[in-house]
Design an enzyme around this catalytic site. Sequence first.
Site, PDB file in Angstrom:
ATOM      1  N   LYS A  89       0.814  -1.222   0.000  1.00 49.07           N
ATOM      2  CA  LYS A  89       0.000   0.000   0.000  1.00 49.07           C
ATOM      3  C   LYS A  89       0.846   1.270   0.000  1.00 49.07           C
ATOM      4  O   LYS A  89       0.419   2.306  -0.500  1.00 49.07           O
ATOM      5  CB  LYS A  89      -0.956   0.005   1.189  1.00 49.07           C
ATOM      6  CG  LYS A  89      -2.094  -0.984   1.016  1.00 49.07           C
ATOM      7  CD  LYS A  89      -3.269  -0.644   1.888  1.00 49.07           C
ATOM      8  CE  LYS A  89      -4.498  -1.439   1.490  1.00 49.07           C
ATOM      9  NZ  LYS A  89      -4.361  -2.886   1.779  1.00 49.07           N
ATOM     10  N   GLU A 111      -9.894   7.605   2.989  1.00 48.09           N
ATOM     11  CA  GLU A 111     -10.838   6.720   3.660  1.00 48.09           C
ATOM     12  C   GLU A 111     -10.061   5.497   4.114  1.00 48.09           C
ATOM     13  O   GLU A 111      -9.066   5.132   3.500  1.00 48.09           O
ATOM     14  CB  GLU A 111     -11.945   6.297   2.694  1.00 48.09           C
ATOM     15  CG  GLU A 111     -11.588   5.117   1.751  1.00 48.09           C
ATOM     16  CD  GLU A 111     -10.433   5.397   0.782  1.00 48.09           C
ATOM     17  OE1 GLU A 111     -10.167   6.580   0.495  1.00 48.09           O
ATOM     18  OE2 GLU A 111      -9.788   4.428   0.342  1.00 48.09           O
ATOM     19  N   SER A 378       1.858  -9.735  -0.812  1.00 45.97           N
ATOM     20  CA  SER A 378       1.526  -8.308  -0.706  1.00 45.97           C
ATOM     21  C   SER A 378       1.809  -7.680   0.651  1.00 45.97           C
ATOM     22  O   SER A 378       1.964  -6.462   0.739  1.00 45.97           O
ATOM     23  CB  SER A 378       0.060  -8.095  -1.086  1.00 45.97           C
ATOM     24  OG  SER A 378      -0.782  -8.926  -0.310  1.00 45.97           O
TER      25      SER A 378
HETATM   26  C1  LIG Z   1      -5.136  -3.920   1.393  1.00 44.66           C
HETATM   27  C2  LIG Z   1      -4.388  -5.158   1.140  1.00 44.66           C
HETATM   28  C3  LIG Z   1      -4.720  -6.043   0.080  1.00 44.66           C
HETATM   29  C4  LIG Z   1      -5.896  -5.835  -0.818  1.00 44.66           C
HETATM   30  O1  LIG Z   1      -5.889  -4.674  -1.573  1.00 44.66           O
HETATM   31  P1  LIG Z   1      -5.616  -4.691  -3.145  1.00 44.66           P
HETATM   32  O2  LIG Z   1      -5.972  -3.325  -3.591  1.00 44.66           O
HETATM   33  O3  LIG Z   1      -6.501  -5.755  -3.739  1.00 44.66           O
HETATM   34  O4  LIG Z   1      -4.199  -5.029  -3.337  1.00 44.66           O
HETATM   35  C5  LIG Z   1      -3.924  -7.153  -0.134  1.00 44.66           C
HETATM   36  N1  LIG Z   1      -2.880  -7.442   0.665  1.00 44.66           N
HETATM   37  C6  LIG Z   1      -2.533  -6.640   1.700  1.00 44.66           C
HETATM   38  C7  LIG Z   1      -1.362  -7.003   2.527  1.00 44.66           C
HETATM   39  C8  LIG Z   1      -3.274  -5.476   1.973  1.00 44.66           C
HETATM   40  O5  LIG Z   1      -2.935  -4.696   3.005  1.00 44.66           O
END
Ligand SMILES: *Cc1c(COP(=O)(O)O)cnc(C)c1O
Length: 397
Positions: A89, A111, A378
């Site tokens: 993010k 938000e 992610s």
């Molecule tokens: C917020 C988040 C997501 C999901 O958001 P996307 O916009 O689909 O990437 C995925 N993995 C993590 C670690 C997150 O914090």
Amino acid sequence: MEISFHKERHFGKFGGQFVPETLVAPLEELADAYNHFIKDSQFQQDLRKIFKEYGGRPTPLTYAGQLSEELGRKIFLKREDLNHTGAHKLNNAIGQILLADRMGKERIIAETGAGQHGVAVATVCAYFNKDCVVYMGEKDTERQALNVYRMELLGARVEPVKSGGKTLKDATNEAIRDWVTNVEDTHYLLGSVVGPYPYPDMVRDFQAVIGNEAKEQFAQQHGGKPDGLLACIGGGSNAMGLFAPFLEDKEVRLFGVEAAGSGLDTGHHSAPLVTAGPGVLHGSKSFLMCDEDGQVMTPHSIAAGLDYPGVGPQLAQLKEQGRLKVTAVPDELVIRGFKHLSKLEGIIPALEPAHLFGLFLDRPEWLEECETVIINLSGRGDKDVIEVAEYENRELF
Ligand SMILES: *Cc1c(COP(=O)(O)O)cnc(C)c1O
């Protein structure tokens, strides 16, 4: 590494700008600035510098030896968990705040649902010395008190939203209301590849640093291109960030995983691409979870970051074109995947990408004939340890 430039207001029949009259001018100003600065070499240079010196980029591409052996495929993990603040993010937050700074905006609003995006925004606002207001449903501020405190430590003001269901949708409405009134000095820093044009394009292009790095790293470490790319999908920003630089490489297959929550047949899930049809939410047309009366459904997932009833419009288009294969994985398997990767590779994944490892435990054949696969890891799972312990009735305190 170049950020690819696309000027697309629609993705086939998805995307667009479904907004009230008052938002047309602010969105136009934002689109003009974005389309200008994304081609500006000084902007690109500054962005790379912040990614490197503050964000910790490039993140490694890690060959997962034991998982690979277990699956009979070569699995590479793109380590977004090693970003500052622990998830992808931050990439988008850095890109947008640099743009806001170029536009002369001194006040940032956002938000947040669970608080992950709010923390990323509060972080870059501290770094850029900008005023920061984060709108958060009152219910969420109670459930996510730790993230509220984090944002406050970082100098942000968290505004609890008391209208409607007091969750993410209401916080988003409140942020939009604020933006309309204060657009002169305020930038609205949206957190995923959703919303009206130019957000889906802009957020994708700031997140494309993930795929650009992974492409180069894979070529160096293994040679050639991977057979497949795999990511979890909430709004879709980590998935689009990995996929974008490979879209023209038709031989590279794209795989996405949504949250099946308590089960797709229970209604308590967060899987619009797998279960839903077209609808309009937060300014753009995409797949949207609605009930029989056409009301937007309340999503559910054990992973707070996937808890969204819609999905980015470009992912909707890729699915319709047959370019993207999607499935959904239930909470119970997610917990097993979370624990499995931790033991197997010494990496505790966030519950969002833990969906991918849960999938492997249940349906390892779903990736078909792909021999080499890049997975977008992610985020890190430290934020989720208490939740997993509670799920297993393990008392920690
Ligand atoms: C917020 C988040 C997501 C999901 O958001 P996307 O916009 O689909 O990437 C995925 N993995 C993590 C670690 C997150 O914090």
